[in-house]
Write a protein that holds these residues in place. Structure first.
Motif, PDB file in Angstrom:
ATOM      1  N   ILE A  57      19.045 -10.656   5.374  1.00 28.49           N
ATOM      2  CA  ILE A  57      18.901  -9.240   5.017  1.00 28.49           C
ATOM      3  C   ILE A  57      17.674  -8.718   5.745  1.00 28.49           C
ATOM      4  O   ILE A  57      16.544  -9.114   5.439  1.00 28.49           O
ATOM      5  N   THR A  58      17.886  -7.830   6.720  1.00 31.83           N
ATOM      6  CA  THR A  58      16.745  -7.352   7.510  1.00 31.83           C
ATOM      7  C   THR A  58      16.221  -6.006   7.035  1.00 31.83           C
ATOM      8  O   THR A  58      15.059  -5.691   7.281  1.00 31.83           O
ATOM      9  N   ASP A  59      17.065  -5.198   6.352  1.00 31.41           N
ATOM     10  CA  ASP A  59      16.595  -3.906   5.861  1.00 31.41           C
ATOM     11  C   ASP A  59      17.532  -3.408   4.758  1.00 31.41           C
ATOM     12  O   ASP A  59      18.748  -3.615   4.823  1.00 31.41           O
TER      13      ASP A  59
ATOM     14  N   GLU B  19      18.272   5.255   0.256  1.00 34.73           N
ATOM     15  CA  GLU B  19      18.567   6.674   0.511  1.00 34.73           C
ATOM     16  C   GLU B  19      19.743   6.841   1.460  1.00 34.73           C
ATOM     17  O   GLU B  19      20.596   7.689   1.249  1.00 34.73           O
ATOM     18  N   ALA B  20      19.783   6.036   2.507  1.00 34.36           N
ATOM     19  CA  ALA B  20      20.881   6.121   3.468  1.00 34.36           C
ATOM     20  C   ALA B  20      22.115   5.361   2.972  1.00 34.36           C
ATOM     21  O   ALA B  20      23.209   5.535   3.498  1.00 34.36           O
ATOM     22  N   GLY B  21      21.923   4.505   1.979  1.00 37.05           N
ATOM     23  CA  GLY B  21      23.041   3.727   1.440  1.00 37.05           C
ATOM     24  C   GLY B  21      23.486   2.608   2.357  1.00 37.05           C
ATOM     25  O   GLY B  21      24.673   2.297   2.420  1.00 37.05           O
ATOM     26  N   VAL B  22      22.506   1.976   3.057  1.00 39.37           N
ATOM     27  CA  VAL B  22      22.848   0.971   4.065  1.00 39.37           C
ATOM     28  C   VAL B  22      21.981  -0.279   3.904  1.00 39.37           C
ATOM     29  O   VAL B  22      20.765  -0.187   3.733  1.00 39.37           O
ATOM     30  N   ILE B  23      22.635  -1.424   3.988  1.00 38.79           N
ATOM     31  CA  ILE B  23      21.947  -2.709   4.084  1.00 38.79           C
ATOM     32  C   ILE B  23      22.211  -3.233   5.489  1.00 38.79           C
ATOM     33  O   ILE B  23      23.368  -3.342   5.909  1.00 38.79           O
ATOM     34  N   THR B  24      21.147  -3.558   6.218  1.00 40.80           N
ATOM     35  CA  THR B  24      21.283  -4.123   7.559  1.00 40.80           C
ATOM     36  C   THR B  24      21.098  -5.632   7.449  1.00 40.80           C
ATOM     37  O   THR B  24      20.144  -6.113   6.828  1.00 40.80           O
TER      38      THR B  24
END
Length: 179
Positions: free
Chosen positions: A161-163, A167-172
């Motif tokens: 999990i890097t980020d 708010e943006a609704g995103v897991i990078t």
């Protein structure tokens, strides 16, 4: 919902009534909190019913064996207590304790889109449908994306999990799209 403008979006599921216990209105509770008896510290329980959430008052609760039992207020009969079984328990989101920066509750991660920038290309894996414990670490169950596959991605911030951008609704994630 039946109380003062509350909506199900403001509730967090924290457990489930599973079965009756004894003959005097006690029920067994499966808690999703850690440790399990933290659920007993919350006030203003809500119980999922056929028409949505309804308030539930308990007037006693304790550990029993490997689980928990609670007594529902004004319910002193096994048959009446059975009507409450196999139903989810929720509390208002405001009751959840604040977390340190970089920590998240599972309900905050569910529904987020998961992407990877593996080897320079962006890959959309779909959304987090749930999380699960495996003993070694938590795992995100991610479904959808362009290929429609389900993936199990270890929830290990700093490794896979890097980020996380709520708010943006995103897991990078750093995850090979072929895996």
């Amino acid at each position: 919902m039946t109380e003062s403008g509350s909506t199900s979006g403001e509730l967090v599921t924290v457990g489930r009534i599973t079965a009756v216990y004894g003959v005097r209105g006690w029920v067994k509770v499966h808690s999703y909190t850690e440790p399990m008896d933290n659920i007993l510290q919350f006030h203003g329980w809500w119980l999922r019913g056929e028409d949505g959430w309804e308030p539930l008052q308990i007037d006693g609760g304790r550990r029993h064996g490997k689980g928990l039992i609670v007594h529902i207020k004004d319910v002193d009969d096994r048959d009446l207590a059975a009507r409450y079984c196999q139903r989810d328990i929720a509390i208002s989101r405001e009751q959840m304790p604040a977390l340190a920066e970089g920590e998240y509750y599972w309900h905050q991660l569910e529904g987020l889109r998961v992407v990877s920038h593996f080897e320079g290309g962006e890959h959309d894996f779909g959304k987090v449908v749930r999380l699960m414990e495996t003993g070694a670490n938590d795992v995100m169950v991610v479904r959808g994306g362009k290929d429609g596959r389900e993936r199990l991605i270890p929830y290990l911030p700093g490794e896979y999990i890097t980020d996380i951008d709520l708010e943006a609704g995103v897991i990078t994630v750093d995850w090979d799209p072929e895996f």
